[in-house]
Design a protein around this motif. Structure first.
Motif, PDB file in Angstrom:
ATOM      1  N   GLU A 244      18.602 -23.056 -41.908  1.00 44.27           N
ATOM      2  CA  GLU A 244      19.024 -23.403 -43.261  1.00 44.27           C
ATOM      3  C   GLU A 244      17.794 -23.805 -44.077  1.00 44.27           C
ATOM      4  OE1 GLU A 244      22.119 -22.805 -43.796  1.00 44.27           O
ATOM      5  OE2 GLU A 244      22.684 -22.578 -41.693  1.00 44.27           O
ATOM      6  N   PHE A 245      17.427 -22.968 -45.039  1.00 44.28           N
ATOM      7  CA  PHE A 245      16.276 -23.212 -45.914  1.00 44.28           C
ATOM      8  C   PHE A 245      16.766 -23.886 -47.198  1.00 44.28           C
ATOM      9  CE2 PHE A 245      14.892 -19.935 -43.102  1.00 44.28           C
ATOM     10  CZ  PHE A 245      13.505 -19.866 -43.118  1.00 44.28           C
ATOM     11  N   GLU A 246      16.062 -24.929 -47.635  1.00 38.85           N
ATOM     12  CA  GLU A 246      16.484 -25.653 -48.836  1.00 38.85           C
ATOM     13  C   GLU A 246      15.279 -26.137 -49.627  1.00 38.85           C
ATOM     14  OE1 GLU A 246      19.755 -29.028 -49.394  1.00 38.85           O
ATOM     15  OE2 GLU A 246      17.866 -29.873 -48.640  1.00 38.85           O
ATOM     16  N   ILE A 247      15.336 -25.960 -50.945  1.00 43.66           N
ATOM     17  CA  ILE A 247      14.352 -26.529 -51.870  1.00 43.66           C
ATOM     18  C   ILE A 247      15.094 -27.416 -52.863  1.00 43.66           C
ATOM     19  CG2 ILE A 247      12.868 -25.988 -53.858  1.00 43.66           C
ATOM     20  CD1 ILE A 247      11.787 -23.618 -52.319  1.00 43.66           C
ATOM     21  N   ILE A 248      14.549 -28.608 -53.099  1.00 39.34           N
ATOM     22  CA  ILE A 248      15.084 -29.549 -54.081  1.00 39.34           C
ATOM     23  C   ILE A 248      14.078 -29.651 -55.227  1.00 39.34           C
ATOM     24  CG2 ILE A 248      15.865 -31.906 -54.518  1.00 39.34           C
ATOM     25  CD1 ILE A 248      17.637 -30.468 -52.544  1.00 39.34           C
ATOM     26  N   VAL A 249      14.567 -29.528 -56.465  1.00 35.53           N
ATOM     27  CA  VAL A 249      13.689 -29.595 -57.632  1.00 35.53           C
ATOM     28  C   VAL A 249      14.061 -30.786 -58.511  1.00 35.53           C
ATOM     29  CG1 VAL A 249      13.259 -27.115 -57.639  1.00 35.53           C
ATOM     30  CG2 VAL A 249      15.170 -28.035 -58.968  1.00 35.53           C
ATOM     31  N   GLU A 250      13.217 -31.072 -59.489  1.00 35.18           N
ATOM     32  CA  GLU A 250      13.477 -32.178 -60.403  1.00 35.18           C
ATOM     33  C   GLU A 250      14.612 -31.854 -61.366  1.00 35.18           C
ATOM     34  OE1 GLU A 250       9.902 -33.227 -62.416  1.00 35.18           O
ATOM     35  OE2 GLU A 250       8.780 -33.610 -60.563  1.00 35.18           O
ATOM     36  N   GLY A 251      14.762 -30.582 -61.708  1.00 33.22           N
ATOM     37  CA  GLY A 251      15.786 -30.164 -62.664  1.00 33.22           C
ATOM     38  C   GLY A 251      16.988 -29.555 -61.978  1.00 33.22           C
ATOM     39  N   LYS A 252      17.436 -28.399 -62.485  1.00 29.61           N
ATOM     40  CA  LYS A 252      18.572 -27.679 -61.928  1.00 29.61           C
ATOM     41  C   LYS A 252      18.065 -26.410 -61.245  1.00 29.61           C
ATOM     42  CE  LYS A 252      21.938 -30.308 -63.589  1.00 29.61           C
ATOM     43  NZ  LYS A 252      22.914 -31.025 -62.736  1.00 29.61           N
ATOM     44  N   ALA A 253      18.193 -26.352 -59.956  1.00 29.01           N
ATOM     45  CA  ALA A 253      17.685 -25.203 -59.206  1.00 29.01           C
ATOM     46  C   ALA A 253      18.458 -23.941 -59.580  1.00 29.01           C
ATOM     47  CB  ALA A 253      17.798 -25.454 -57.710  1.00 29.01           C
ATOM     48  N   GLY A 254      17.727 -22.905 -59.949  1.00 25.71           N
ATOM     49  CA  GLY A 254      18.348 -21.630 -60.266  1.00 25.71           C
ATOM     50  C   GLY A 254      18.937 -21.524 -61.655  1.00 25.71           C
ATOM     51  N   LYS A 255      18.930 -22.605 -62.414  1.00 22.88           N
ATOM     52  CA  LYS A 255      19.510 -22.554 -63.766  1.00 22.88           C
ATOM     53  C   LYS A 255      18.690 -21.649 -64.679  1.00 22.88           C
ATOM     54  CE  LYS A 255      20.616 -25.412 -67.795  1.00 22.88           C
ATOM     55  NZ  LYS A 255      20.584 -26.782 -68.378  1.00 22.88           N
ATOM     56  N   THR A 256      17.374 -21.748 -64.584  1.00 25.39           N
ATOM     57  CA  THR A 256      16.487 -20.939 -65.412  1.00 25.39           C
ATOM     58  C   THR A 256      16.242 -19.597 -64.748  1.00 25.39           C
ATOM     59  OG1 THR A 256      15.381 -22.904 -66.290  1.00 25.39           O
ATOM     60  CG2 THR A 256      14.204 -20.808 -66.479  1.00 25.39           C
ATOM     61  N   VAL A 257      16.521 -18.524 -65.482  1.00 21.80           N
ATOM     62  CA  VAL A 257      16.262 -17.169 -64.993  1.00 21.80           C
ATOM     63  C   VAL A 257      15.330 -16.478 -65.991  1.00 21.80           C
ATOM     64  CG1 VAL A 257      18.434 -16.986 -63.725  1.00 21.80           C
ATOM     65  CG2 VAL A 257      18.339 -16.280 -66.125  1.00 21.80           C
ATOM     66  N   PRO A 258      14.684 -15.393 -65.596  1.00 18.32           N
ATOM     67  CA  PRO A 258      13.722 -14.747 -66.490  1.00 18.32           C
ATOM     68  C   PRO A 258      14.378 -14.148 -67.736  1.00 18.32           C
ATOM     69  CG  PRO A 258      13.396 -14.031 -64.221  1.00 18.32           C
ATOM     70  CD  PRO A 258      14.693 -14.761 -64.260  1.00 18.32           C
TER      71      PRO A 258
END
Length: 243
Positions: A49-63
């Motif tokens: 199980e791979f997981e990244i935690i960010v300061e904001g919303k993970a995956g919310k911003t897309v190109p």
């Protein structure tokens, strides 16, 4: 291996001062500021199980799409690892094996998978999805790295799920989930030769495609890293181990 990464990150630190214009719009986004990451061996289900935690919303911003394949933007949450290329189905080769979770609205490179479940298999590149890639140092791009390429005549082995592109890139179809500040992917252990002990790091970055009309350009890699937004270890030393 660690020495190779330190050489690459030194090059990245120098080149990102000249980051591309498209990259800059995401530089200050907390969605790409990594706070923590972990890879956990789930023995009950035989998965990693791979997981990244960010300061904001993970995956919310897309190109933001550009409407064509050439110069198409790609955003990624990436796990560089000490796995070998043959562990994920490639022929032995030099480079860094990484699991990249990506979004790119201008093209679809996972034709076997219908990530948005609309019955079409070629229109969901914007949906976050995984790739195994082999990364190499590349001075042609400002981020200092690219996905390793090969000539179509080269006798190499790729996974059956790999797209028809002359790069060391696979589209394995593992499920990616975004939830609040976390992005996660579950990888069956047998899909990485049951290697459950390895080192890794976590990186958020901007990549870009080079596909000019008339054929690929030698001036730029087919898929290069143009900016690195955050590196969990700060020095890309791959200090983290599977739990």
């Amino acid at each position: 291996m660690k020495k190779k990464f330190l050489t690459i990150v030194a090059f990245i630190s120098f080149t990102t001062a000249f980051a591309c214009d498209h990259c800059k719009q995401y530089e200050d986004s907390k969605d790409f500021k990594i706070k923590s990451a972990q890879v956990t061996h789930n023995k009950k289900y035989g998965t990693l199980e791979f997981e990244i935690i960010v300061e904001g919303k993970a995956g919310k911003t897309v190109p933001t799409p550009v409407g064509k394949l050439d110069m198409a933007p790609v955003l990624g949450y990436v796990f560089p690892t000490t796995l070998k290329p043959e562990d994920v189905g490639f022929s032995p080769t030099e480079g860094i094996v990484a699991l990249a979770l990506t979004s790119h609205p201008d093209f679809d490179d996972s034709p076997l998978w219908d990530e948005n479940a609309d019955g079409k298999f070629d229109n969901d590149g914007i949906v976050w999805h995984p790739h195994w890639v082999v990364l190499v140092q590349d001075k042609r791009v400002k981020g200092g790295l690219s996905v390793k390429e090969y000539k179509k005549a080269d006798p190499i082995t790729k996974p059956k799920t790999a797209p028809d592109m002359p790069m060391y890139m696979d589209s394995p179809g593992f499920p990616v989930v975004t939830q609040n500040n976390a992005i996660r992917v579950s990888v069956p252990a047998y899909r990485i030769n049951n290697k459950v002990s390895f080192n890794y790091d976590a990186v958020a970055c901007y990549l870009q495609v080079s596909a000019p009309e008339g054929g690929m350009s030698m001036d730029k890699p087919m898929l290069g890293v143009y900016n690195v937004y955050s590196v969990l270890s700060k020095n890309l030393s791959l200090p983290y181990k599977v739990k």
